[in-house]
Design an enzyme around this catalytic site. Structure first.
Site, PDB file in Angstrom:
ATOM      1  N   GLU A  42      80.225 140.529 -57.826  1.00  0.00           N
ATOM      2  CA  GLU A  42      79.642 141.296 -58.925  1.00  0.00           C
ATOM      3  C   GLU A  42      78.260 141.854 -58.594  1.00  0.00           C
ATOM      4  O   GLU A  42      77.524 142.286 -59.477  1.00  0.00           O
ATOM      5  CB  GLU A  42      79.600 140.434 -60.186  1.00  0.00           C
ATOM      6  CG  GLU A  42      81.007 140.042 -60.633  1.00  0.00           C
ATOM      7  CD  GLU A  42      81.039 139.228 -61.901  1.00  0.00           C
ATOM      8  OE1 GLU A  42      79.956 138.913 -62.434  1.00  0.00           O
ATOM      9  OE2 GLU A  42      82.137 138.908 -62.366  1.00  0.00           O
ATOM     10  N   LYS A  91      87.043 140.719 -72.990  1.00  0.00           N
ATOM     11  CA  LYS A  91      87.553 141.373 -71.785  1.00  0.00           C
ATOM     12  C   LYS A  91      88.877 142.035 -72.137  1.00  0.00           C
ATOM     13  O   LYS A  91      89.831 141.355 -72.517  1.00  0.00           O
ATOM     14  CB  LYS A  91      87.763 140.341 -70.667  1.00  0.00           C
ATOM     15  CG  LYS A  91      86.476 139.682 -70.178  1.00  0.00           C
ATOM     16  CD  LYS A  91      86.802 138.554 -69.207  1.00  0.00           C
ATOM     17  CE  LYS A  91      85.536 137.977 -68.578  1.00  0.00           C
ATOM     18  NZ  LYS A  91      85.845 136.779 -67.752  1.00  0.00           N
TER      19      LYS A  91
END
Length: 428
Positions: A207, A337
């Site tokens: 990330e 999500k």
């Protein structure tokens, strides 16, 4: 004349980890179209909707998505041709019924989500609206979300020795989103200088955060605090800390394998509580395992008025599971999500349920991302007030930040930066 769906087409593309995912294009009779790409997680909740993979070891190590592509280009396309793209709930319902399982295992949540999002983009483009205005209404209310910036990676997102998955900075004290992004970028560079000066690895994880080997997890907090001060910001005023423990990854046989110790739920809670007293921690995600509901209740009782307690794996963006958690007083915020639940309609239902019960909402990326920026528009459209989309490098992460900068310029005074108002844990 109402525009209708005339074509749906999916194909394989690569995500940020060099694994295949889907990109879907929905075309309307007006020639307007919408495109969306689907993300993928590394540490996934057991109750997430199913991501369909081919399991053909001759292609991409078994991670191909040709079957999901075929499901879009065949049965899903056939079922949706002629539909009004503005009928999002109906379109998502048709796909859910066509799949016929609780977890979208037949057609694949990745196939269904790609179509669901591409339909929304097509409808927005046909109305000549950006996605955030199409979903959020012309008058909002809108706000610019506070970013949770993952600047040290560990756990399943890196190959270092840190147990916890994400150590984040949260620029709560910035006056605008653009300034919040600047705060984060300056701390990111200050942290890199610190790492290099100490001979520590400055390579990044999935990330975009740094992934050094450190003496222990607490050392990550210490390094970040030093970097915040190096960048001339005040910890606990300008910038707070946040943590994603991803504790489901550490949980085995009723214990947490943390720094070579086998901790009980109570011992893990004690450790987290100690850190909230010692450091300016404003948010803890997945502090305990998705299967440790009794522990979660204790954690919530201990810290719910002191810090944001975010449920990710335990809720998996599922409104039914969230409702159960609300009734049991589990956590005080939810990570949202899109691919955990698999349709835009169900995602919006989860956000609405959380907000109506004064749970914080954080719209989130996955560790396997693309250049798709849907979550930026979604965070603004739903007035979620928080977004989690990684570090300050890697184009798959920065694309979302740059989209938010664009939205802030477009909305100007219509979308104030949420700042500390984003955090509801002391106002439930």
């Amino acid at each position: 004349m109402t525009a209708t769906i005339t074509d749906i087409n999916a194909h394989e593309i690569l995500d940020s980890r060099a694994n295949p995912t889907l990109e879907v294009r929905v075309t309307l009779s007006s020639q307007a179209y919408g495109c969306a790409a689907v993300p993928s997680g590394a540490s996934t909740g057991e109750r997430e909707a199913v991501e369909l993979r081919d399991n053909d070891l001759e292609r991409y190590g078994g991670k191909g998505v040709l079957q999901a592509v075929e499901n879009v280009n065949g049965p899903i396309r056939d079922a949706l041709l002629g539909q009004d793209p503005r009928s999002q709930e109906e379109i998502d319902r048709i796909m859910i019924e066509l799949d016929g399982t609780e977890n979208k295992a037949n057609l694949g949540a990745n196939a269904i989500l790609g179509v669901s999002l591409a339909v929304a983009y097509a409808a927005a483009n046909n109305a000549d609206l950006p996605l955030y205005r199409y979903l959020g209404g012309d008058g909002g209310p809108f706000s610019m979300p506070v970013p949770m910036m993952n600047i040290i990676n560990g756990g399943a997102h890196a190959t270092n020795n840190l147990d916890f998955q994400e150590f984040m900075i949260v620029p709560v004290g910035a006056p605008t989103f653009a300034e919040a992004l600047r705060y984060g970028a300056e701390v990111f560079h200050a942290l890199k200088k610190r790492l290099v000066s100490r001979g520590l690895m400055s390579a990044v994880g999935d990330e975009g955060g740094f992934a050094p080997d450190l003496p222990n997890n607490e050392a990550a907090f210490e390094l970040i605090l030093e970097a915040i001060e190096d960048a001339n910001y005040v910890p606990g005023k300008d910038i707070y800390l946040a943590l994603d423990a991803a504790s489901s990854e550490l949980y085995q046989n009723g214990r947490y394998d943390f720094e070579n110790n086998q901790l009980t739920s109570e011992e893990m809670i004690d450790r987290l509580t100690e850190w909230t007293k010692k450091y300016p921690v404003i948010s803890i995600e997945d502090g305990l395992s998705e299967n440790d509901w009794a522990g979660w209740k204790l954690l919530t009782e201990r810290l719910e008025n002191k810090v944001q307690l975010v449920g990710d794996d335990i809720f998996v963006t599922n409104p039914d599971i969230l409702e159960k958690g609300i009734k049991k007083n589990i956590a005080n915020a939810i990570l949202v999500k899109l691919n955990q639940i698999g349709t835009l309609t169900e995602t919006l239902a989860t956000v609405g349920l959380a907000k109506s019960n004064k749970y914080g909402v954080i719209i989130s990326h996955r560790s396997g991302e693309t250049e798709d920026t849907t979550i930026a528009d979604l965070a603004v459209a739903t007035d979620a007030r928080q977004i989690k989309t990684g570090s300050l490098c890697r184009s798959d992460r920065v694309a979302k930040y740059n989209r938010l900068l664009q939205i802030e310029r477009e909305l100007n005074d219509q979308a104030p930066y949420a700042g500390k108002e984003a955090f509801l844990f002391n106002r439930k």
